[in-house]
Design a protein around this motif. Structure first.
Motif, PDB file in Angstrom:
ATOM      1  N   GLY A   8       0.773  -1.229   0.000  1.00 16.88           N
ATOM      2  CA  GLY A   8       0.000   0.000   0.000  1.00 16.88           C
ATOM      3  C   GLY A   8       0.807   1.283   0.000  1.00 16.88           C
ATOM      4  N   ILE A   9       2.081   1.230   0.376  1.00 20.11           N
ATOM      5  CA  ILE A   9       2.898   2.444   0.429  1.00 20.11           C
ATOM      6  C   ILE A   9       3.569   2.653  -0.926  1.00 20.11           C
ATOM      7  CG2 ILE A   9       4.766   3.640   1.625  1.00 20.11           C
ATOM      8  CD1 ILE A   9       2.295   3.005   3.366  1.00 20.11           C
ATOM      9  N   VAL A  10       3.363   3.833  -1.492  1.00 15.48           N
ATOM     10  CA  VAL A  10       3.836   4.101  -2.858  1.00 15.48           C
ATOM     11  C   VAL A  10       5.352   3.899  -2.970  1.00 15.48           C
ATOM     12  CG1 VAL A  10       4.071   5.877  -4.635  1.00 15.48           C
ATOM     13  CG2 VAL A  10       1.946   5.699  -3.318  1.00 15.48           C
ATOM     14  N   GLY A  11       5.752   2.993  -3.834  1.00 13.90           N
ATOM     15  CA  GLY A  11       7.168   2.745  -4.106  1.00 13.90           C
ATOM     16  C   GLY A  11       7.874   1.843  -3.113  1.00 13.90           C
ATOM     17  N   ALA A  12       7.247   1.551  -1.964  1.00 12.17           N
ATOM     18  CA  ALA A  12       7.949   0.817  -0.901  1.00 12.17           C
ATOM     19  C   ALA A  12       8.269  -0.616  -1.275  1.00 12.17           C
ATOM     20  CB  ALA A  12       7.117   0.844   0.385  1.00 12.17           C
ATOM     21  N   GLN A  13       7.553  -1.168  -2.266  1.00 10.99           N
ATOM     22  CA  GLN A  13       7.806  -2.556  -2.659  1.00 10.99           C
ATOM     23  C   GLN A  13       9.122  -2.707  -3.419  1.00 10.99           C
ATOM     24  OE1 GLN A  13       5.525  -0.571  -3.910  1.00 10.99           O
ATOM     25  NE2 GLN A  13       5.563  -0.629  -6.133  1.00 10.99           N
ATOM     26  N   VAL A  14       9.647  -1.615  -3.971  1.00 15.25           N
ATOM     27  CA  VAL A  14      10.843  -1.730  -4.819  1.00 15.25           C
ATOM     28  C   VAL A  14      12.089  -2.105  -4.006  1.00 15.25           C
ATOM     29  CG1 VAL A  14      12.318  -0.563  -6.509  1.00 15.25           C
ATOM     30  CG2 VAL A  14       9.841  -0.188  -6.536  1.00 15.25           C
ATOM     31  N   PRO A  15      12.389  -1.444  -2.878  1.00 17.90           N
ATOM     32  CA  PRO A  15      13.518  -1.924  -2.065  1.00 17.90           C
ATOM     33  C   PRO A  15      13.297  -3.323  -1.501  1.00 17.90           C
ATOM     34  CG  PRO A  15      12.416  -0.059  -0.993  1.00 17.90           C
ATOM     35  CD  PRO A  15      11.875  -0.148  -2.380  1.00 17.90           C
ATOM     36  N   LEU A  16      12.035  -3.666  -1.223  1.00 16.09           N
ATOM     37  CA  LEU A  16      11.767  -5.043  -0.782  1.00 16.09           C
ATOM     38  C   LEU A  16      12.124  -6.026  -1.896  1.00 16.09           C
ATOM     39  CD1 LEU A  16       8.313  -4.652   1.031  1.00 16.09           C
ATOM     40  CD2 LEU A  16      10.590  -4.667   2.045  1.00 16.09           C
ATOM     41  N   GLY A  17      11.756  -5.662  -3.127  1.00 14.95           N
ATOM     42  CA  GLY A  17      12.091  -6.515  -4.264  1.00 14.95           C
ATOM     43  C   GLY A  17      13.592  -6.652  -4.456  1.00 14.95           C
ATOM     44  N   ALA A  18      14.327  -5.548  -4.227  1.00 14.12           N
ATOM     45  CA  ALA A  18      15.792  -5.620  -4.309  1.00 14.12           C
ATOM     46  C   ALA A  18      16.331  -6.584  -3.251  1.00 14.12           C
ATOM     47  CB  ALA A  18      16.402  -4.231  -4.132  1.00 14.12           C
ATOM     48  N   GLY A  19      15.712  -6.577  -2.077  1.00 13.06           N
ATOM     49  CA  GLY A  19      16.122  -7.511  -1.020  1.00 13.06           C
ATOM     50  C   GLY A  19      15.859  -8.956  -1.404  1.00 13.06           C
ATOM     51  N   ILE A  20      14.730  -9.199  -2.074  1.00 16.17           N
ATOM     52  CA  ILE A  20      14.422 -10.562  -2.540  1.00 16.17           C
ATOM     53  C   ILE A  20      15.443 -10.984  -3.591  1.00 16.17           C
ATOM     54  CG2 ILE A  20      12.707 -12.004  -3.714  1.00 16.17           C
ATOM     55  CD1 ILE A  20      10.570 -10.034  -2.488  1.00 16.17           C
ATOM     56  N   ALA A  21      15.816 -10.060  -4.475  1.00 18.59           N
ATOM     57  CA  ALA A  21      16.843 -10.366  -5.485  1.00 18.59           C
ATOM     58  C   ALA A  21      18.184 -10.663  -4.825  1.00 18.59           C
ATOM     59  CB  ALA A  21      16.973  -9.189  -6.460  1.00 18.59           C
ATOM     60  N   LEU A  22      18.486  -9.939  -3.737  1.00 22.42           N
ATOM     61  CA  LEU A  22      19.718 -10.215  -2.985  1.00 22.42           C
ATOM     62  C   LEU A  22      19.684 -11.628  -2.420  1.00 22.42           C
ATOM     63  CD1 LEU A  22      22.392  -9.400  -1.638  1.00 22.42           C
ATOM     64  CD2 LEU A  22      21.046  -8.379   0.213  1.00 22.42           C
ATOM     65  N   ALA A  23      18.521 -12.036  -1.909  1.00 23.75           N
ATOM     66  CA  ALA A  23      18.384 -13.406  -1.385  1.00 23.75           C
ATOM     67  C   ALA A  23      18.600 -14.429  -2.492  1.00 23.75           C
ATOM     68  CB  ALA A  23      17.005 -13.588  -0.753  1.00 23.75           C
ATOM     69  N   CYS A  24      18.073 -14.149  -3.689  1.00 24.24           N
ATOM     70  CA  CYS A  24      18.260 -15.061  -4.833  1.00 24.24           C
ATOM     71  C   CYS A  24      19.741 -15.228  -5.144  1.00 24.24           C
ATOM     72  CB  CYS A  24      17.525 -14.543  -6.066  1.00 24.24           C
ATOM     73  SG  CYS A  24      15.732 -14.575  -5.948  1.00 24.24           S
TER      74      CYS A  24
END
Length: 390
Positions: free
Chosen positions: A165-181
C-alpha cells in the motif's frame, strides 16, 4: 405453399450441414504456431534489443487469451460489487493492463519472485491465486486468499509478495528478494513493479544503486499508465523516459498493450539477469480503463473519447484475438466458448464471495508472526486481550 416451405427448410438444412463440415474442417486444421512482427523496443545502454519477429503457438495464444479475459471480467465484477457496496475500502482495478501481467508471467518462471504495488489483483491470479480466493478477499471473507484480512491491496501467493500500500515501498523489498536469490545461488530473480506515479520516489533510486553495485538478479518494471493518481506524466516528471531512469542500469521501453512484446522483453531481461550481468529496467507503456481507484471516476483529467480511442485501437485482448483469428489459430466459436466459461467462473466466484462467512473476531490477530508460539495481543483497550496464533 407447403412445397415452397419444404424447399426452404431443405436448403437451410443443406447450408447448416455445409457450415458444420466447414467448422469441423477448420477445427481440425488450425495453425499450431505462427510468427508475428512486433514493435521494436527502445533501448538504453544495450547493444541489442529483444527480437521483433516472435513465434506464438496456438496453445500459448489460447492460454494468454483466457488469462487476460479472466482478469478483465474479474475486475469488471469487482467494479460492480464495489458500486453495490459489497466491496469496501481501497480498490484499484487492472482492466486495460492485462498484457503486462500475462506477458511478464510468460517471460519468467513460477519459481521466480514478483512484488508489486496495490493494483495487484491480476498478478495475484497469474501467480497462482484463484478467482474465488481473490473475490472473497475483496469482500473480506474467510475464504479469501489472505483469509479476508488483506483486502484489495494485500494479497499473497507463493513467490508473490503482494500487494503493497505504500507508494514505491515494494521496490527496495524486491531488491532484497533479489539479494536473497543471489545469496542462495538458485538462478532465480525478482520482478519489482511500480507505476509512473511512484517513479520519482527516492527509495527507488537507492534500490537501483544497490542492485547495480551488487549485480542483483532484479528486473525493475515501471507500468506507465500515463496518469499516476490523476496527473499526466508530462506534468509530473521532468523526464518521461522512465526506462532511462536507472542511468547506469540497462533499460527497455516496451509496448505494454501487446502481450507478445511484453513477453519477449521480459525473456530478454530475465536472460540478462540470470547471466550475472545485474539488473535491468523496463518501462511498459500501458493504459488503465478505470480511474486510479474506485473513488476516481477517471474522466476529470482525461476525456471519455481518449479512453474509447485506446480501447478501439490498442486493447490487449482484441489485439491478441485478431492475431489468432487472422492466422487461423482459433475460431470465433472457440473464443466465445472461452468467454462463456470465464463468465461462469467469475459469477460462481462472486456468489462464493458474497455468501462465505466473514472471519471471526478471535482470528483477528492470527499470523502476526511465522512459526511462533501463541501470544496475547492487546485489543482496543488494556482490558481486551486477543490471542495470536502463527
Amino acid at each position: 405453399m407447403l412445397t415452397n416451405i419444404s424447399n426452404v427448410l431443405r436448403a437451410c438444412a443443406q447450408r447448416n450441414g455445409a457450415a458444420a463440415v466447414v467448422s469441423a474442417r477448420t477445427y481440425a486444421d488450425f495453425t499450431t504456431e505462427a510468427t508475428f512482427e512486433i514493435k521494436k523496443c527502445d533501448i538504453h545502454k544495450l547493444d541489442e534489443a529483444p527480437a521483433t519477429q516472435v513465434v506464438m503457438t496456438r496453445e500459448e495464444g489460447l492460454q494468454y487469451y483466457r488469462t487476460m479475459q479472466t482478469i478483465r471480467r474479474m475486475e469488471l465484477k469487482a467494479d460492480q460489487l464495489y458500486k453495490q457496496k459489497i466491496i469496501r475500502g481501497f480498490c484499484h482495478l487492472y482492466d486495460g493492463q492485462e498484457a503486462c501481467a500475462v506477458g511478464i508471467e510468460a517471460g519468467i518462471n513460477l519459481t521466480d519472485h514478483l512484488i508489486t504495488a496495490y493494483r495487484a489483483h491480476g498478478y495475484t491470479y497469474t501467480r497462482g491465486g484463484t478467482v474465488k480466493e481473490i473475490m472473497a478477499e475483496l469482500t473480506g471473507r474467510r475464504g479469501g486468499i489472505a483469509k479476508g484480512k488483506g483486502g484489495s491491496m494485500h494479497m499473497y501467493t507463493k513467490h508473490f509478495y503482494g500487494g503493497n500500500g505504500i507508494v514505491g515501498a515494494q521496490v527496495p523489498l524486491g531488491a532484497g528478494i533479489a539479494l536473497a536469490c543471489k545469496y542462495l545461488g538458485n538462478n532465480e530473480l525478482c520482478v519489482s513493479l511500480y507505476g509512473d506515479g511512484a517513479a520519482n520516489q527516492g527509495q527507488i533510486f537507492e534500490s537501483y544503486n544497490m542492485a547495480a553495485l551488487w549485480k542483483l538478479p532484479a528486473i525493475f518494471i515501471c507500468e506507465n499508465n500515463r496518469y499516476g493518481m490523476g496527473t499526466s506524466v508530462e506534468r509530473a516528471a521532468a523526464s518521461t523516459d522512465y526506462y532511462k531512469r536507472g542511468d547506469f542500469i540497462p533499460g527497455l521501453r516496451v509496448d505494454g498493450m501487446d502481450v507478445l512484446c511484453v513477453r519477449e522483453a521480459t525473456k530478454f531481461a530475465a536472460d540478462h539477469c540470470r547471466s550475472g550481468k545485474g539488473p535491468m529496467l523496463m518501462e511498459l507503456q500501458t493504459y488503465r480503463y478505470h480511474g486510479h481507484s474506485m473513488s476516481d471516476p477517471g474522466v476529470s483529467y482525461r476525456t471519455r473519447e481518449e479512453i474509447q480511442e485506446v480501447r478501439g485501437k490498442s486493447d490487449p485482448i482484441s489485439m491478441l484475438k485478431d492475431r489468432m483469428l487472422s492466422n487461423n489459430m482459433a475460431s470465433i466459436e472457440e473464443l466465445k466458448e472461452i468467454d462463456v466459461a470465464v463468465r461462469k467462473e467469475i459469477e460462481d466466484a462472486a456468489q462464493f464471495a458474497t455468501t462465505d462467512p466473514e472471519p471471526p473476531l478471535e482470528e483477528l490477530c492470527n499470523h502476526i508472526f511465522y512459526n511462533n508460539p501463541a501470544l496475547e495481543v492487546r485489543g482496543t483497550n488494556p482490558w481486551t486481550k486477543l490471542k495470536s496464533v502463527s
